[in-house]
Design a protein around this motif. Structure first.
Motif, PDB file in Angstrom:
ATOM      1  N   MET A   1     -38.938  74.178 -57.910  1.00  0.00           N
ATOM      2  CA  MET A   1     -39.033  72.958 -58.695  1.00  0.00           C
ATOM      3  C   MET A   1     -38.842  73.201 -60.191  1.00  0.00           C
TER       4      MET A   1
ATOM      5  N   THR B   1     -35.446  67.536 -57.872  1.00  0.00           N
ATOM      6  CA  THR B   1     -36.070  68.041 -59.098  1.00  0.00           C
ATOM      7  C   THR B   1     -35.053  68.677 -60.034  1.00  0.00           C
TER       8      THR B   1
ATOM      9  N   VAL C   1     -45.179  69.150 -62.478  1.00  0.00           N
ATOM     10  CA  VAL C   1     -45.319  69.361 -61.035  1.00  0.00           C
ATOM     11  C   VAL C   1     -46.714  68.941 -60.566  1.00  0.00           C
TER      12      VAL C   1
END
Length: 389
Positions: free
Chosen positions: A375, A157, A174
């Motif tokens: 992330m 990511t 996400v």
């Protein structure tokens, strides 16, 4: 907090575990493993069959009611059945978790599970079993938490972490991947890594760089055509064409309802598997590594400090977690049966306390929060190299 990637360099002391005797820790772990392997027996096989039966019952009940109308209960049952086939049956069978259990039937050994015509019987999914065996069993488990780990969240990511997009946009991205990740991440990633390995075995030069995932969806490229033919079309035909068509004698509404529930189940099984798989090696309290371990003992330490357990308990709790709540024990000994992880978990935790090895265990929802923070770039993982720095 700023959306810039947070630094954790100040959290890592010059020698992270100066008093740790890695060899002594590894010897104690080996004692546990020897005891576990010596106790393999009928109870392990009976347990596998029980958990397999639970997954099948979920699928059967889901489809038995799916034709009535689009509804969340049928979709949840179908989704749980799908998750069970991946995270419990396929995961442990392909790791040879039952190969050495006395009396094990051939169908649940690594050599036979989901191979050839059995693929759509044992593990129908977007993910190709052979691709999974290579990417997950060999690459991920062999390089857990290393920069070369194909499933290291902080690396995969990186584009999102470094982006200057507003946080709400990052969270939306996400969420999109959470509901679709088997098709948009896991299936193409495992397939492309598998194809790279096949080309290397055939003597084709490799530049060492993993191709972008979008390559797998491009029908104008050989990899794309193979991915569509091998992964996308077979599963889509089964899940969204054949199974709904079986309800045609009950009328068009029944077919539509089954299709709608199948689509909803796909979204839910993606979300569930994302929540129980993706946080396993992500969080600002876990370590990642920039090089290879120098010894088996150091490798064992890394499996613990780079992994996290969730809440553990009886069969119901473990079933809902896909048996991924014993991630530390699984990464120490990936070729043991599910039941053995529950037996070993308190003993492994005690050994970690004895030797001063951090053992992280936390509620899965808290781990999802830590995963998302990684992330989107709000936090970063701790780093460690082979010199303990």
């Amino acid at each position: 907090m700023s959306t810039a990637v947070a630094s954790r360099a100040e959290d890592v002391p010059p020698a992270a575990f100066p008093s740790l005797d890695e060899e002594a820790f590894a010897r104690d772990l080996q004692t546990l493993r020897t005891e576990a392997e010596a106790s393999l027996g009928p109870k392990d096989l009976a347990h596998f069959r029980k958990i397999e039966r639970w997954g099948r019952v979920c699928s059967l009940l889901g489809y038995a009611t799916a034709w009535l109308a689009p509804n969340p209960l049928s979709a949840l049952l179908i989704a749980q059945g799908n998750t069970a086939r991946w995270t419990m049956m396929a995961h442990h069978s392909t790791h040879r978790g039952y190969d050495r259990v006395p009396g094990v039937p051939a169908r649940i050994t690594n050599r036979h599970f989901a191979t050839g015509w059995r693929r759509m019987l044992d593990w129908p999914d977007w993910i190709h079993p052979e691709a999974w065996r290579h990417e997950h069993n060999a690459l991920h488990h062999g390089r857990t938490g290393e920069t070369a780990d194909p499933d290291l969240v902080e690396e995969t990511t990186g584009f999102l972490r470094r982006s200057s997009m507003p946080l709400p946009v990052k969270y939306a991205i996400v969420a999109f991947f959470a509901f679709t990740w088997k098709l948009t991440y896991y299936a193409p990633n495992t397939f492309l890594e598998w194809q790279r390995a096949e080309r290397r075995r055939a003597g084709v030069p490799d530049d060492g760089a993993s191709p972008p995932l979008i390559t797998a969806f491009n029908p104008l490229r050989a990899e794309g055509r193979a991915f569509w033919a091998t992964c996308i079309l077979p599963y889509a035909a089964l899940r969204f064409v054949l199974l709904p068509a079986l309800f045609a004698p009950l009328g068009a509404w029944a077919v539509f309802s089954v299709l709608a529930n199948s689509v909803l189940a796909e979204l839910l099984t993606n979300l569930q598997s994302f929540m129980i798989i993706a946080p396993n090696h992500a969080g600002d309290d876990l370590y990642r590594f920039h090089d290879r371990a120098r010894s088996h003992a150091e490798f064992s330490v890394r499996q613990v400090i780079g992994s996290v357990n969730y809440t553990t308990g009886g069969d119901v709790v473990d079933f809902l977690h896909g048996w991924l709540n014993y991630q530390i024990e699984h990464h120490l000994w990936p070729n043991l049966p599910m039941r053995k992880y529950r037996e070993l978990q308190p003993r492994v935790k005690a050994l970690c306390e004895k030797h001063g090895v951090p053992y992280v265990q936390e509620n899965v929802f808290r781990r999802v929060k830590k995963l998302v923070d990684i992330m989107v770039g709000r936090t970063s993982m701790r780093t460690l190299d082979a010199r303990g720095r």
